[in-house]
Structures are given as structure tokens and as C-alpha cells.
Write an enzyme that holds these catalytic residues in place. Structure first.
Site, PDB file in Angstrom:
ATOM      1  CB  SER A 140      -0.895  -0.005   1.246  1.00 14.34           C
ATOM      2  OG  SER A 140      -1.509   1.244   1.443  1.00 14.34           O
ATOM      3  CE1 TYR A 165      -4.486  -1.992   4.749  1.00 18.52           C
ATOM      4  CE2 TYR A 165      -3.520   0.142   4.216  1.00 18.52           C
ATOM      5  CZ  TYR A 165      -4.022  -1.073   3.814  1.00 18.52           C
ATOM      6  OH  TYR A 165      -4.064  -1.389   2.479  1.00 18.52           O
TER       7      TYR A 165
END
Length: 250
Positions: A140, A165
Site C-alpha cells: 500500500s 494498517y
């Protein structure tokens, strides 16, 4: 403008796609099936966002005879091993399954540790055991954290994640590096930047903004609107994912 499709090999292959009922996983799995390949789909169909949307995506994939679906949690090593034992001829793993959402990771950090990190560990370990040489893994843009933009894929400074995350995604990248160092396998990590397009996640900005416009509601902007963001069309992401199959460890 029509999207230029990635050239695929004529030889039929068997792909495992984790997160196959998710936004990107669905798009990747559908492209592979449409080009004649077999797909082993793995997804836990969780309720982080509308499960009906995930089921509708999965129903489209189930219309293909070469699609085999397993509802499994990635962190359940016993069930994951059963999937690998059932499908002994997997050529490539496209690992897109993960617990999504930056803000939710502040509410339930354990889910991210279990699904993203332990789940990836299970996939990498099973690939090692089954001698599957190539994995394409979803990372990501969030791993860049407080790094100063503009970002570049060769940037190595990703040591300042600012969400759980992001920390789990950074951890998976490090885990992938370790496995490719220890074993004869290639793992390509792709850092996605805010993907949009058909069948998108309802919690993403594009869809949220569109919904607010349709219902004539106020649009909520975080950080007082002081932000810039790169967006990527989902079919371009699919092209990149499939092209990554031809990247070798260097």
C-alpha cells in the site's frame, strides 16, 4: 478511452487469488478467467463493508467453470493448507487478501495483525512448502507514512508508518524480503495508490463523494481539506498485477 489489456500467455495456468471477492481481487480474477486461466479464489467474505457487494462480485466469478472458491480466513493455517492440498497445481499466487481500511485499524488493530501479517505469513509458508515460485503481493502507498512526497517505487525509507494498517503492510514487505532471501522464490510487492473504478469499495472517497452529491449531503474532508492524492483506475492496476508475474528477484 479503452484500456489496453495486458498480453497473456497462451498456456493455461492456475492462479490462486486471495481476496477474490474484494474490489481488486475480483477485477484480477475476472481478467484471468476471461483469458482462459483457472483461478482458485480465497476470501473470508467479512463484513467490513457490504457483504452483498462481495457476494455479487463472487457470483459473477462463479459463472466461470474454471473458478474454484474457498471461503477461508487467511490466518487459519489449517484451512489454508487444505486449500493448497486440494489444488496441487497452482502456478502463481496473487495475494490481494487483507483487512482494509486505515481508520478501522485504530479500532481493531488485532484484526490487521491476524489477517494481514499472519495471513501473509501463512501464504508465504504454504508457497514455500508447495514450491510455488512466484507470488505477487499487495502492499500500500500507506507504507510511505511521513516520508516526503513525491514518492518513488525505489524509495527505501518506509520506516515511519502512521497507522496500524500501514505497519502491517510494511511488515509483510519485510517478511517477503526474508522469504526471498531464504528460499528460491520471487515475491513482488506492489504499493497501490487509492484504486477506483467499477465495483469499487463503498468506503473509498470516489464512491462516498458521488453518493453525497446524489443525496445533496455535505462531503466530509479529512485534514481540513489540505491534501493531495494519487488515484489509479482498477483496470490499470490489473495490468500492473499481471505484468508483475514476469518480474524476477534481483
Amino acid at each position: 478511452m479503452p484500456v489496453k489489456k495486458t498480453k497473456t500467455q497462451s498456456k493455461e495456468k492456475v492462479y490462486m487469488v486471495t481476496g477474490s471477492a474484494g474490489f481488486i481481487g475480483f477485477a484480477v480474477a475476472r481478467r484471468l478467467l476471461e483469458t482462459g486461466h483457472k483461478v482458485v479464489g480465497v476470501d473470508n467474505m467479512n463484513d467490513y463493508y457490504d457483504v452483498i457487494l462481495k457476494k455479487k462480485r463472487n457470483d459473477i466469478l462463479l459463472k466461470f467453470k474454471k473458478y474454484h472458491f474457498h471461503k477461508v480466513h487467511l490466518e487459519d493455517i489449517k484451512k489454508i493448507r487444505e486449500v493448497f492440498d486440494t489444488h496441487k497445481n497452482i502456478d502463481v499466487i496473487i495475494h490481494l487478501g487483507a483487512q482494509a481500511g486505515v481508520r478501522y485499524s485504530m479500532e481493531n488493530p488485532w484484526q490487521y495483525a491476524h489477517s494481514n501479517y499472519i495471513g501473509s505469513l501463512n501464504i508465504f509458508e504454504c508457497a514455500k512448502e508447495k514450491k510455488i515460485p512466484h507470488i505477487i503481493s499487495a502492499s500500500s502507498s500507506s507504507v510511505y507514512g511521513n516520508s516526503k512526497p513525491p514518492y518513488h517505487e525505489k524509495d527505501s525509507k518506509t520506516d515511519t508508518p502512521i497507522s496500524v494498517y500501514a505497519a502491517t503492510k510494511k511488515g509483510v514487505e519485510s517478511l517477503a524480503h526474508t522469504y526471498t532471501h531464504l528460499y528460491p522464490m520471487t515475491i513482488v510487492n506492489l504499493r497501490f495508490f487509492t484504486v477506483y473504478g467499477p465495483w469499487s469499495r463503498p468506503d473509498m472517497a470516489m464512491l462516498k463523494f458521488a453518493q453525497k452529491i446524489v443525496t445533496d449531503e455535505k462531503i466530509v474532508l479529512y485534514n481540513k481539506g489540505k491534501m493531495k492524492r494519487g488515484f489509479t483506475y482498477v483496470e490499470d492496476i490489473v495490468d500492473g498485477v499481471l505484468a508483475a508475474e514476469h518480474v524476477e528477484s534481483g
